[in-house]
Write a protein that holds these residues in place. Structure first.
Motif, PDB file in Angstrom:
ATOM      1  N   UNK A 149       0.839  -1.198   0.000  1.00 30.15           N
ATOM      2  CA  UNK A 149       0.000   0.000   0.000  1.00 30.15           C
ATOM      3  C   UNK A 149       0.883   1.261   0.000  1.00 30.15           C
ATOM      4  N   UNK A 150       1.114   1.877   1.158  1.00 28.13           N
ATOM      5  CA  UNK A 150       1.960   3.071   1.205  1.00 28.13           C
ATOM      6  C   UNK A 150       1.339   4.312   0.608  1.00 28.13           C
ATOM      7  N   UNK A 151       0.047   4.242   0.301  1.00 27.98           N
ATOM      8  CA  UNK A 151      -0.593   5.352  -0.411  1.00 27.98           C
ATOM      9  C   UNK A 151      -0.635   6.642   0.402  1.00 27.98           C
ATOM     10  N   UNK A 152      -0.613   6.505   1.734  1.00 26.74           N
ATOM     11  CA  UNK A 152      -0.701   7.705   2.564  1.00 26.74           C
ATOM     12  C   UNK A 152       0.587   8.518   2.560  1.00 26.74           C
ATOM     13  N   UNK A 153       1.610   8.044   1.891  1.00 24.33           N
ATOM     14  CA  UNK A 153       2.849   8.824   1.771  1.00 24.33           C
ATOM     15  C   UNK A 153       2.606  10.148   1.065  1.00 24.33           C
ATOM     16  N   UNK A 154       1.516  10.254   0.304  1.00 14.54           N
ATOM     17  CA  UNK A 154       1.226  11.515  -0.390  1.00 14.54           C
ATOM     18  C   UNK A 154       0.872  12.626   0.584  1.00 14.54           C
ATOM     19  N   UNK A 155       0.580  12.286   1.826  1.00 13.61           N
ATOM     20  CA  UNK A 155       0.229  13.304   2.815  1.00 13.61           C
ATOM     21  C   UNK A 155       1.419  14.199   3.174  1.00 13.61           C
ATOM     22  N   UNK A 156       2.633  13.705   2.975  1.00 13.23           N
ATOM     23  CA  UNK A 156       3.822  14.447   3.381  1.00 13.23           C
ATOM     24  C   UNK A 156       4.825  14.452   2.231  1.00 13.23           C
ATOM     25  N   UNK A 157       5.072  15.587   1.602  1.00 13.71           N
ATOM     26  CA  UNK A 157       5.990  15.643   0.460  1.00 13.71           C
ATOM     27  C   UNK A 157       7.377  15.090   0.777  1.00 13.71           C
ATOM     28  N   UNK A 158       7.846  15.271   2.016  1.00 14.41           N
ATOM     29  CA  UNK A 158       9.173  14.788   2.371  1.00 14.41           C
ATOM     30  C   UNK A 158       9.205  13.262   2.394  1.00 14.41           C
ATOM     31  N   UNK A 159       8.151  12.648   2.914  1.00 13.73           N
ATOM     32  CA  UNK A 159       8.069  11.181   2.937  1.00 13.73           C
ATOM     33  C   UNK A 159       7.919  10.648   1.516  1.00 13.73           C
ATOM     34  N   UNK A 160       7.099  11.308   0.731  1.00 12.13           N
ATOM     35  CA  UNK A 160       6.908  10.890  -0.656  1.00 12.13           C
ATOM     36  C   UNK A 160       8.227  10.935  -1.414  1.00 12.13           C
ATOM     37  N   UNK A 161       9.009  11.967  -1.175  1.00 11.30           N
ATOM     38  CA  UNK A 161      10.314  12.087  -1.821  1.00 11.30           C
ATOM     39  C   UNK A 161      11.249  10.971  -1.356  1.00 11.30           C
ATOM     40  N   UNK A 162      11.187  10.605  -0.073  1.00 16.10           N
ATOM     41  CA  UNK A 162      12.008   9.499   0.426  1.00 16.10           C
ATOM     42  C   UNK A 162      11.662   8.192  -0.286  1.00 16.10           C
ATOM     43  N   UNK A 163      10.387   7.945  -0.449  1.00 22.62           N
ATOM     44  CA  UNK A 163       9.955   6.719  -1.129  1.00 22.62           C
ATOM     45  C   UNK A 163      10.474   6.699  -2.556  1.00 22.62           C
ATOM     46  N   UNK A 164      10.296   7.811  -3.258  1.00 20.73           N
ATOM     47  CA  UNK A 164      10.714   7.875  -4.656  1.00 20.73           C
ATOM     48  C   UNK A 164      12.233   7.794  -4.790  1.00 20.73           C
ATOM     49  N   UNK A 165      12.952   8.583  -3.995  1.00 20.11           N
ATOM     50  CA  UNK A 165      14.406   8.636  -4.107  1.00 20.11           C
ATOM     51  C   UNK A 165      15.057   7.331  -3.689  1.00 20.11           C
ATOM     52  N   UNK A 166      14.440   6.639  -2.736  1.00 19.31           N
ATOM     53  CA  UNK A 166      14.999   5.387  -2.256  1.00 19.31           C
ATOM     54  C   UNK A 166      14.680   4.189  -3.128  1.00 19.31           C
ATOM     55  N   UNK A 167      13.838   4.394  -4.141  1.00 16.83           N
ATOM     56  CA  UNK A 167      13.490   3.295  -5.039  1.00 16.83           C
ATOM     57  C   UNK A 167      12.599   2.249  -4.416  1.00 16.83           C
ATOM     58  N   UNK A 168      11.883   2.619  -3.358  1.00 17.99           N
ATOM     59  CA  UNK A 168      10.961   1.686  -2.708  1.00 17.99           C
ATOM     60  C   UNK A 168       9.693   1.556  -3.537  1.00 17.99           C
ATOM     61  N   UNK A 169       9.394   0.346  -3.959  1.00 20.85           N
ATOM     62  CA  UNK A 169       8.177   0.111  -4.735  1.00 20.85           C
ATOM     63  C   UNK A 169       6.966   0.095  -3.821  1.00 20.85           C
TER      64      UNK A 169
END
Length: 349
Positions: A225-245
């Motif tokens: 899931x992880x969909x709630x990461x959109x609530x925080x731009x910094x967390x969303x960036x961590x997910x994207x930058x870290x390559x976490x699917x």
């Protein structure tokens, strides 16, 4: 004019064992074992669910437990694995990682080891028969003690591999509002040392802070899931930058009341932020939709073009634990699908 999504080669990374059952199979197993099912799993299917509060989650879990209680012997276990592979093959999935908690069935099968061995053996047979490779994710439950998770991690490590009929990942499921995420870190460390993917659930019922905590403590390769990461731009960036699917399951998000309608699922936001997404069906038995339907939702509700659907399929393949050669072949087949001529809208052969 569209290319059929059931012909789009893809990987399926978020499918739970009991929840993968066909409704017809559940009804037959219930009759076989003399178990009476609630109306929500018979004439009221798919059930109306809302798991955003404790009472709603209890109802969802009760229905899941009723379905799981119908799985009583080796033949039942094998049937579920085989049919999951068959259903995925029919929808274009060429690599399936089915998630199972062996403790849920061990009482009927002589322990967690024989339970897992049955699943792995049938996964290998189903792979050969369907052409869809079936691998296994062993999942611990958040509602059990973290020491139980370590036991399961050691079991998973014994059967670790990189192909069909092997364990390729270790997960953590159930209500993410229960348990302390950090306390499961030792179990994930055991699995990681064995080369298994770290694939815990997180950030569906709880917010972006839960995603951050999962990143910090469990070092995930993927997050369920992880969909709630959109609530925080910094967390969303961590997910994207870290390559976490992120294993995004739109149908279950709506069925559980996380979002009120399909259009509210932040699929477009995640992709636009550079997050690698793998669509999944989660529990088709309770949510009423399988893998291809998730791609149809991306197309029809979120406006994804065929090129964008192809990229979603590539994300699922790249995020999988398929061997390198298998990934390369599947990615090439995605390119072939995209290069093919689209078909007219409406009934397709």
């Amino acid at each position: 004019m569209h290319r059929p999504v059931d012909r789009l080669p893809k990987a399926h990374l978020h499918l739970h064992f009991t929840g993968s059952m066909r409704l017809s199979t559940l009804l037959e197993l219930a009759a076989k074992h003399g178990i009476s099912l609630p109306e929500a799993l018979t004439s009221g299917w798919p059930p109306r669910l809302r798991a955003t509060d404790e009472r709603g989650w209890f109802r969802f879990q009760r229905l899941y437990d009723m379905a799981r209680a119908c799985v009583r012997d080796e033949a039942d276990m094998r049937r579920i694995v085989r049919e999951a592979g068959e259903d995925d093959a029919a929808e274009g999935s060429r690599w399936l990682e089915i998630q199972v908690d062996p403790t849920s069935y061990a009482v009927h099968l002589g322990g967690i080891t024989p339970t897992l061995e049955i699943v792995l053996d049938e996964a290998a047979k189903t792979s050969a028969e369907t052409g869809t490779a079936v691998a296994v994710v062993v999942a611990a439950s958040r509602i059990r003690h973290p020491l139980d998770a370590r036991t399961l991690a050691r079991l998973a490590a014994r059967y670790a591999g990189d192909g069909a009929g092997t364990v390729v990942g270790f997960g953590l499921s159930n209500d993410e509002r229960r348990g302390v995420t950090a306390e499961f870190a030792p179990a994930f460390a055991i699995a990681r040392r064995a080369g298994l993917a770290s694939v815990p659930h997180g950030g569906e019922l709880l917010g972006a802070s839960a995603v951050a905590e999962t990143l910090d403590t469990l070092r995930p390769d993927r997050i369920g899931h992880g969909v709630q990461s959109v609530q925080d731009p910094a967390v969303l960036e961590r997910v994207a930058a870290g390559g976490t699917t992120l294993e995004v399951c739109p149908g279950s998000n709506v069925a559980l009341g996380v979002y009120t309608e399909d259009s509210a699922v932040p699929l477009r936001e995640l992709v636009s932020a550079g997050v690698q997404v793998a669509l999944g069906a989660d529990d088709p038995l309770l949510f009423g939709s399988r893998l291809a339907a998730q791609y149809e939702t991306a197309r029809e509700v979120h406006g994804f073009t065929d090129a964008e659907l192809a990229e979603l399929a590539r994300g699922s393949i790249r995020g999988s634990r398929a061997p390198a050669g298998t990934k390369a072949a599947l990615l090439a087949d995605v390119d072939t699908w995209l290069a093919s001529s689209p078909l007219p809208d409406g009934p397709r052969p």
